[in-house]
Design a protein around this motif. Structure first.
Motif, mmCIF file in Angstrom:
data_model
loop_
_atom_site.group_PDB
_atom_site.id
_atom_site.type_symbol
_atom_site.label_atom_id
_atom_site.label_comp_id
_atom_site.label_asym_id
_atom_site.label_seq_id
_atom_site.Cartn_x
_atom_site.Cartn_y
_atom_site.Cartn_z
ATOM 1 N N ALA A 1 22.772 -65.284 -73.052
ATOM 2 C CA ALA A 1 23.079 -63.898 -72.699
ATOM 3 C C ALA A 1 22.428 -62.959 -73.698
ATOM 4 O O ALA A 1 21.894 -63.364 -74.729
ATOM 5 C CB ALA A 1 24.600 -63.691 -72.705
ATOM 6 N N SER A 2 22.486 -61.666 -73.382
ATOM 7 C CA SER A 2 22.118 -60.611 -74.325
ATOM 8 C C SER A 2 23.381 -59.809 -74.631
ATOM 9 O O SER A 2 24.310 -59.751 -73.818
ATOM 10 C CB SER A 2 21.030 -59.707 -73.738
ATOM 11 O OG SER A 2 21.501 -59.082 -72.546
ATOM 12 N N ASN B 1 25.779 -59.739 -71.316
ATOM 13 C CA ASN B 1 25.049 -59.784 -70.044
ATOM 14 C C ASN B 1 24.387 -61.149 -69.868
ATOM 15 O O ASN B 1 23.553 -61.546 -70.679
ATOM 16 C CB ASN B 1 23.959 -58.714 -70.013
ATOM 17 C CG ASN B 1 24.530 -57.303 -69.980
ATOM 18 O OD1 ASN B 1 25.177 -56.921 -69.011
ATOM 19 N ND2 ASN B 1 24.291 -56.535 -71.032
ATOM 20 N N LYS C 1 28.485 -60.106 -66.175
ATOM 21 C CA LYS C 1 28.705 -59.420 -67.441
ATOM 22 C C LYS C 1 30.179 -59.470 -67.799
ATOM 23 O O LYS C 1 31.049 -59.563 -66.929
ATOM 24 C CB LYS C 1 28.218 -57.973 -67.384
ATOM 25 C CG LYS C 1 28.897 -57.101 -66.360
ATOM 26 C CD LYS C 1 28.384 -55.673 -66.417
ATOM 27 C CE LYS C 1 26.893 -55.565 -66.199
ATOM 28 N NZ LYS C 1 26.405 -54.171 -66.227
ATOM 29 N N GLU D 1 20.966 -60.894 -64.912
ATOM 30 C CA GLU D 1 21.439 -59.811 -64.052
ATOM 31 C C GLU D 1 22.547 -60.311 -63.122
ATOM 32 O O GLU D 1 22.857 -59.682 -62.111
ATOM 33 C CB GLU D 1 20.272 -59.247 -63.230
ATOM 34 C CG GLU D 1 19.156 -58.639 -64.089
ATOM 35 C CD GLU D 1 18.022 -58.093 -63.258
ATOM 36 O OE1 GLU D 1 18.068 -58.265 -62.022
ATOM 37 O OE2 GLU D 1 17.091 -57.502 -63.835
ATOM 38 N N ILE E 1 28.978 -55.427 -74.290
ATOM 39 C CA ILE E 1 28.860 -56.118 -73.013
ATOM 40 C C ILE E 1 27.998 -57.357 -73.216
ATOM 41 O O ILE E 1 26.895 -57.280 -73.776
ATOM 42 C CB ILE E 1 28.243 -55.219 -71.925
ATOM 43 C CG1 ILE E 1 29.156 -54.029 -71.631
ATOM 44 C CG2 ILE E 1 28.020 -56.031 -70.638
ATOM 45 C CD1 ILE E 1 28.584 -53.069 -70.605
ATOM 46 N N GLU F 1 24.959 -56.146 -75.580
ATOM 47 C CA GLU F 1 24.729 -54.698 -75.522
ATOM 48 C C GLU F 1 25.871 -53.969 -76.233
ATOM 49 O O GLU F 1 27.041 -54.168 -75.910
ATOM 50 C CB GLU F 1 24.665 -54.254 -74.066
ATOM 51 C CG GLU F 1 24.501 -52.758 -73.856
ATOM 52 C CD GLU F 1 24.572 -52.374 -72.397
ATOM 53 O OE1 GLU F 1 24.636 -51.151 -72.121
ATOM 54 O OE2 GLU F 1 24.575 -53.269 -71.531
#
Length: 319
Positions: free
Chosen positions: A40-41, A7, A13, A10, A5, A43
């Motif tokens: 983004a990060s 992200n 996504k 918040e 994902i 996951e």
């Protein structure tokens, strides 16, 4: 099949499903290959047996020939490719366009720019053509005036109460070897040219300077208020000037930059010999134009031309 994902804070996504090991390995071991372009990060969700998302996802699956299918209404892309023939940047270009499509529905936009923060109430956004000197200018402001880096490629912005807020930005910094040698020789001990790049023009070689920035304790930030936007072009020598545009020219300039990642006209899926689909949605044209107008009403916007040293001095004085 492995699931990832992407992200964006918040706010948005995008799921990635793939059974191609090389893609999964690169995403796990080198997430910066994505985050240098998308703020983004990443996951990693592990192995999955099925696709659990109804929208906002990309599948990249093994097949004996290359096929691409995009459903813009659901923000879904299905890519098929022989295992060893997938061009990884295709994933990045597609992902940022799809994320931009989802974000605009919520009033958030990617702007390709370098952004540096002076304090909680003031940051400078540098926009311009490729090789205009955005990174060089941003580093000059960080070096000489203790500005913090918010973004070096794409920044996510949102308007609230008449203020243009940055939410997050890309932090990886690449600089041309020729620019380092010409302007910032203090960086030279921290970078090296790969053997395969030797013999190329110094201005064609891009090097990451993140290790240097961290060693020198340069500051980073995500949240700020953009008060000044400069459409810049830097030169080695010559006259320096900063001038304001007519309002309609400002709106068109900002509207273009809000649109870039959504229309995706600057990218192509080169590994598929296929133009990158536009994620334009006419329902959001007016909202985007209105956003451009509010940015113009609440920030100072200039064209800026000149040498790096002189421009950076004048930008600081204006702020």
């Amino acid at each position: 099949m492995k699931k990832f994902i992407i992200n964006v804070g918040e706010v948005a996504k995008l799921a990635i499903y793939t059974d191609i090991d090389s893609i999964a390995k690169k995403t796990i071991e080198h997430p910066e290959s994505i985050t240098k372009t998308i703020p983004a990060s990443i996951e990693f969700c592990g192995e999955v047996n099925d696709i659990y998302d109804k929208n906002n996802y990309i599948t990249i699956l093994k097949f004996d020939k290359k096929i691409i299918n995009v459903t813009k209404e659901k923000n879904v892309a299905n890519l098929f490719s022989p295992e060893n023939q997938f061009f990884f940047p295709d994933l990045i270009y597609l992902a940022i366009g799809m994320l931009a499509n989802d974000l605009q529905k919520k009033g958030y936009y990617f702007v390709q720019s370098s952004v540096v923060k002076y304090d909680d109430d003031h940051s400078i956004m540098l926009i311009g053509d490729p090789n205009a000197g955005k990174t060089t200018m941003a580093y000059s402001l960080m070096k000489n005036n203790n500005y913090k880096l918010i973004s070096n490629d794409n920044v996510l912005i949102h308007e609230e109460d008449g203020k243009i807020n940055t939410i997050c930005g890309t932090k990886a910094v690449q600089m041309r070897y020729g620019g380092i040698k010409l302007y910032f020789p203090e960086i030279l001990p921290y970078v090296s040219v790969e053997d395969e790049d030797k013999g190329r023009s110094d201005w064609d070689i891009k090097l990451y300077i993140d290790d240097y920035l961290k060693a020198q304790n340069y500051g980073y930030a995500d949240n700020s208020i953009v008060t000044d936007i400069y459409n810049i072009t830097t030169f080695k020598s010559g006259d320096t000037f900063i001038r304001s545009r007519e309002r309609i020219d400002k709106i068109l300039l900002i509207y273009e930059h809000l649109t870039k990642q959504i229309r995706s006209t600057r990218y192509a899926l080169t590994g598929f010999n296929y133009p990158l689909p536009s994620f334009e949605d006419e329902n959001f044209l007016q909202a985007r134009y209105d956003m451009a107008g509010r940015i113009c009403d609440n920030t100072r916007i200039y064209d800026a031309r000149g040498t790096v040293d002189e421009l950076s001095k004048r930008l600081v004085k204006k702020l």
